[in-house]
Write a protein that holds these residues in place. Structure first.
Motif, PDB file in Angstrom:
ATOM      1  N   CYS A 168       0.809  -1.223   0.000  1.00 59.14           N
ATOM      2  CA  CYS A 168       0.000   0.000   0.000  1.00 59.14           C
ATOM      3  C   CYS A 168       0.844   1.275   0.000  1.00 59.14           C
TER       4      CYS A 168
ATOM      5  N   ASP B 208       1.025   3.902  -3.037  1.00 57.88           N
ATOM      6  CA  ASP B 208       0.583   5.290  -2.852  1.00 57.88           C
ATOM      7  C   ASP B 208       1.667   6.259  -3.306  1.00 57.88           C
TER       8      ASP B 208
ATOM      9  N   ARG C 184     -11.383  -0.817   1.259  1.00 57.54           N
ATOM     10  CA  ARG C 184     -10.937   0.437   1.880  1.00 57.54           C
ATOM     11  C   ARG C 184      -9.497   0.257   2.328  1.00 57.54           C
TER      12      ARG C 184
ATOM     13  N   GLY D  68      -5.010   1.244   1.182  1.00 56.45           N
ATOM     14  CA  GLY D  68      -4.122   2.225   0.569  1.00 56.45           C
ATOM     15  C   GLY D  68      -4.225   2.238  -0.945  1.00 56.45           C
TER      16      GLY D  68
ATOM     17  N   ARG E 295      -7.263   4.294  -1.870  1.00 54.27           N
ATOM     18  CA  ARG E 295      -7.021   5.720  -1.660  1.00 54.27           C
ATOM     19  C   ARG E 295      -6.117   6.297  -2.743  1.00 54.27           C
TER      20      ARG E 295
ATOM     21  N   VAL F 233      -8.091   6.839  -6.133  1.00 53.28           N
ATOM     22  CA  VAL F 233      -9.277   7.701  -6.079  1.00 53.28           C
ATOM     23  C   VAL F 233      -9.103   8.909  -6.991  1.00 53.28           C
TER      24      VAL F 233
ATOM     25  N   ARG G 139     -17.917   4.660   0.989  1.00 51.31           N
ATOM     26  CA  ARG G 139     -16.892   5.641   1.383  1.00 51.31           C
ATOM     27  C   ARG G 139     -15.941   5.935   0.232  1.00 51.31           C
ATOM     28  N   ASN G 140     -15.475   4.879  -0.452  1.00 54.54           N
ATOM     29  CA  ASN G 140     -14.563   5.092  -1.581  1.00 54.54           C
ATOM     30  C   ASN G 140     -15.248   5.862  -2.697  1.00 54.54           C
TER      31      ASN G 140
ATOM     32  N   ASP H 148     -15.428   9.460  -1.873  1.00 54.51           N
ATOM     33  CA  ASP H 148     -14.106  10.069  -2.064  1.00 54.51           C
ATOM     34  C   ASP H 148     -13.877  10.438  -3.525  1.00 54.51           C
TER      35      ASP H 148
ATOM     36  N   GLU I   4     -13.455  14.212  -5.194  1.00 57.79           N
ATOM     37  CA  GLU I   4     -12.368  14.660  -6.068  1.00 57.79           C
ATOM     38  C   GLU I   4     -12.910  15.191  -7.400  1.00 57.79           C
TER      39      GLU I   4
END
Length: 893
Positions: free
Chosen positions: A350, A354, A399, A401, A404, A407, A439-440, A443, A447
């Motif tokens: 993760c 990222d 949910r 890394g 995220r 996203v 939730r994702n 997000d 954005e």
């Protein structure tokens, strides 16, 4: 058990006798060492010093042997005389406890590429490489069986055993080797015999031609094991779903590609020289070179060259996306690079993932959308969306890394894509039962919204209505974080898409939803605090809702109820004070709001709204009052004929709307003035409030109020109060507002006007003056009562009260509805007891004319009207002082 040789003997053809002895001692010490100590020495060996000698330690022996072989390899000297005896030693001692030392040493030495290449050249491994692969390829079916049986289920996921992982890695390494082309050195022509199937020997052929034939045979081997390759990828997909979701999506695309190859090429007859068949094998070999490398489960060197691969794949996508001709071929090539990209990125844990996505985010976004920008065609025209979405969008299922990190990438893709498929996939996840997916998805939507507000190149195909609708639904989400995030995003969307729904939700029967919707509504208003059209939109939404509730009531379904809750406009309007704190410049808002009020004079919600911002109106009083005067001047003054026509229309239902519209138009300026706090009337220097009427000489000479120029608010109020052709409701409100005028201006005006009215016995003007003075005494108190002009007013009133009373004389009855001071004294006949802070009993009434009971009733009505104008804080003190006297007066009567 046979003991190993204590001394390792080398051939006599070594460089020198001394080096041969030293080398023999070094090798003997290594081969006779205990396996554990040898392993420790190899793993913990410190960096090599410039010179190494044998002092008896294993470290020194390893260094000496390594330096000797490395120097020999660089001088192109054969290493067979050292390596072959070591292998022979290993074979002769394989059953003893000292049998594995040679392999440990060789494994360590071959990590040096120079030594490894020299050893391979000396042993002829390169020339025999294809034959070796053919032998090893026979193990593929057995490896396939091992990896298929080496899995266990845990929490719904398939996990491999160590043996299965080893089998998979061995399979992958072997498959890569089968497609790797053998190369020979170009500085010498090597020939070797080709053995025939009957055991005889054919004439020797040049090695390069033989190798080409062998390479084609290797391609056939991989093609013949396509089913096993397909099964390998299936297992890798299952093993990667839990720990490597993005990698698993890439593997699924590879699996789909292999399935297409099987269906398209395997049905073609494998005839010699078949072009289609060779194309299939070439395609498999070319793609598998990268796929196999990226699928390896244990590649320790992968982190050293991933950037090179990433640059290569991104550049490949960018290049083929820019090709205008042969779009079908370019599309398939782009899919290949996209698959490689997902396999590559999906290998990282993760934090590393990222970091890489953050570093390459802009380039990845640009490359994925290069097809649109260069050719102007939609991604769906060439199928790239079908390749991209399954690889990225499903990462939002977890949910972590990885989710995220992608996203922002998905948001950019949704924003710039001319197709709505990606956004629809995200919006669909907003309704998922899985809170992680919601939730994702929120997000990504966040954005998208933020990027769209910053970008000028936003495609209009974005379904903002769908986004707004789903965000409004999320206000009821059970997850607090999702609810708060959705609420924070609503202000960033077009208010026309969210305000109507928010107003409806404020009247929901769910109290928690009411509170959430109210907070969101305030946030929307604050975000657009300098846009008058937004606050006007709110008022429109409220009016529409009220009209709907009235129609609902008229149908006898319910009694002014909406969603089980009584419809009260104040539920929305009570949010206005909180919004008003965020307004930085009221001058930008006032004129549009005043214009709206005059455009919709019957809309009572606008009046209530202005009441909630009255203090802010006072801060911009000049702007407010200027707008009011401007609209008032536009109204056509009524004369006898026009007023008579309006009065006639009151008896005709068809024309009553015209009369009501005119009434509201005349009321509107006064309603706005009523919202202005009293402190605005205190400024005697305000031109817009008083104009020339602040000059006492002008006031004294002004007999006809209608002749005054409409250049001030005071002039407007006086005209509406004393105009003969005016609605009674308008005249009453104007009279009440006159009581707010500063006593320095009002008292002289009323004094002179009352005198003129007494002479002409103008009952309407006398009535207006009386009520204006009454309101002034209540509002201004002692300031009005102590003004010198009050003496003139008192004498004028006393004179008029001495007029003979005639039954049914409306003018005389109206006259007796006079000043509050006179009312209190006449009702109580107690001239010594103070009744208020204004010391109203200072005015002495000297008339001796008996007053009829009807006059007392009129005075009581005036008293009630006056009491309604007293502030809440002054009502109780006034009642404590006045009620005892009133009660005594009633008892006497």
């Amino acid at each position: 058990m046979e003991e190993p040789q204590s001394h390792f003997l080398l051939p006599h053809s070594t460089s020198s006798e001394l080096s041969a002895v030293t080398l023999g001692r070094a090798i003997s010490s290594l081969l006779s060492a205990r396996p554990k100590k040898l392993h420790d020495a190899v793993s913990q060996l410190s960096p090599l010093p410039p010179l190494a000698s044998v002092s008896g330690s294993l470290d020194d022996s390893l260094r000496f042997l390594h330096n000797y072989l490395n120097d020999a390899a660089r001088r192109n000297e054969p290493l067979d005389e050292i390596l072959i005896p070591m292998l022979d030693h290993n074979l002769r001692n394989k059953d003893s406890k000292h049998g594995g030392q040679a392999l440990v040493v060789l494994n360590w030495l071959f990590q040096d590429e120079v030594i490894f290449r020299a050893g391979c050249d000396g042993a002829g491994i390169k020339e025999r490489y294809p034959d070796l692969l053919k032998i090893l390829a026979s193990c593929i079916p057995q490896l396939s069986v091992v990896l298929h049986k080496g899995s266990t289920l845990q929490d719904g996921y398939e996990l491999p055993s160590r043996l299965a992982v080893s089998a998979a890695n061995c399979f992958l390494s072997l498959s890569e080797a089968l497609i790797r082309k053998a190369k020979v050195s170009s500085n010498k022509a090597i020939k070797r015999p080709v053995v025939s199937l009957d055991g005889g020997e054919k004439k020797a052929k040049p090695a390069p031609e033989t190798l080409d034939a062998s390479n084609m045979e290797l391609d056939y081997i991989l093609w013949d094991h396509l089913e096993e390759v397909y099964g390998l990828v299936q297992k890798l997909v299952a093993w990667s779903k839990k720990s490597r979701p993005l990698h698993a999506k890439g593997l699924e695309q590879v699996l789909k590609w292999l399935h297409e190859i099987k269906g398209h090429y395997r049905n073609v007859k494998a005839e010699a020289g078949s072009k289609v068949f060779k194309t299939g094998m070439l395609l498999l070999s070319s793609c598998w070179k990268h796929y196999g490398m990226l699928m390896n489960l244990e590649d320790q060197k992968f982190s050293q060259h991933y950037k090179e691969l990433l640059d290569q794949y991104l550049a490949g996508i960018q290049f083929y996306a820019s090709q205008i001709e042969n779009k079908d071929g370019s599309s398939e090539t782009i899919k290949f690079f996209l698959n490689c990209l997902c396999l590559l990125l999906g290998r990282f844990e993760c934090k590393k993932f990222d970091s890489i996505v953050s570093e390459y985010r802009m380039r990845i976004s640009q490359v994925l959308l290069a097809q649109q920008k260069s050719s102007g065609s939609s991604l769906t025209d060439t199928g790239e969306v079908d390749a991209v979405l399954p690889l990225l969008i499903h990462v939002l299922d977890e949910r972590d890394g990885t989710a995220r990190a992608v996203v922002l990438l998905i948001a950019e893709y949704c924003l710039m894509s001319r197709d709505s498929q990606c956004l629809e996939e995200v919006i669909e996840r907003l309704t998922s039962e899985d809170v992680q997916q919601r939730r994702n998805a929120v997000d990504v939507i966040s954005e998208v919204i933020h990027l769209s507000s910053d970008s000028k190149n936003v495609h209009t195909q974005l379904s903002w209505q769908d986004i707004a609708k789903h965000l409004l639904v999320l206000l009821e989400d059970e997850d607090i974080a999702i609810k708060e995030q959705a609420s924070s995003l609503l202000p960033l969307i077009d208010p026309s898409l969210v305000l109507p729904a928010l107003v409806n939700l404020i009247y929901s029967g769910d109290e928690r939803l009411q509170a959430t919707a109210s907070d969101a509504c305030v946030a929307v208003l604050k975000y657009h605090s300098q846009k008058a059209e937004v606050i006007c939109m709110l008022l429109d939404c409220l009016s529409i809702l009220i009209i709907a509730s009235i129609m609902y009531y008229s149908n006898m379904v319910s009694c002014l109820k909406l969603a089980g809750s009584k419809l009260e406009s104040d539920r929305v309007l009570r949010l206005i004070p909180e919004w008003s704190k965020s307004v930085q410049s009221w001058n930008l808002l006032i004129e549009p709001l005043i214009d709206k009020m005059f455009a919709e004079p019957s809309n009572t919600n606008i009046v209530r709204f202005l009441g909630h911002i009255s203090e802010h109106l006072a801060d911009a009083a000049d702007v407010v009052l200027s707008c009011v005067l401007m609209h008032a001047k536009r109204l056509k003054e009524m004369d006898d004929s026009s007023f008579s026509r309006l009065e006639c229309q009151t008896h005709k239902s068809d024309d009553s709307g015209t009369m009501q519209q005119t009434l509201f138009e005349h009321l509107c300026p006064l309603l706005v003035i009523k919202m202005i706090p009293l402190r605005v009337f205190n400024d005697l220097d305000s031109a817009v409030m008083y104009g020339q009427l602040a000059n006492e000489e002008i006031v004294h000479d002004c007999r006809d109020i209608n002749a005054i120029n409409l250049d001030s608010v005071t002039a407007l109020l006086l005209k509406r109060t004393f105009c003969k052709f005016e609605f009674n409701d308008v005249r009453k409100l104007a009279t009440e507002l006159c009581g707010r005028i500063h006593p320095e201006v009002l008292i002289p005006l009323i004094s002179s006007q009352l005198e003129y009215a007494a002479v002409s016995q103008d009952i309407m003007k006398i009535k207006g003056c009386s009520f204006a003075i009454c309101t002034s005494l209540v509002v201004r108190g002692h300031k009005s009562l102590s003004h010198p002009g009050m003496l003139i007013i008192r004498k004028t009133l006393e004179t008029m009260l001495m007029w003979p009373s005639v039954d049914g004389d409306e003018g005389n009855a109206t006259l007796k509805n006079s000043v509050l001071t006179y009312v209190i004294n006449q009702l109580t006949e107690d001239k010594d007891t103070p009744v208020s802070k204004s010391n109203l009993d200072d005015v002495k009434c000297t008339t001796a004319v008996p007053v009829p009971i009807s006059f007392y009733l009129c005075m009581a009505n005036v008293l009630i009207s006056a009491c309604q104008k007293i502030s809440d804080s002054g009502k109780k003190p006034f009642a404590r002082r006045s009620l005892p006297r009133l009660i005594r007066a009633v008892e006497v009567q």
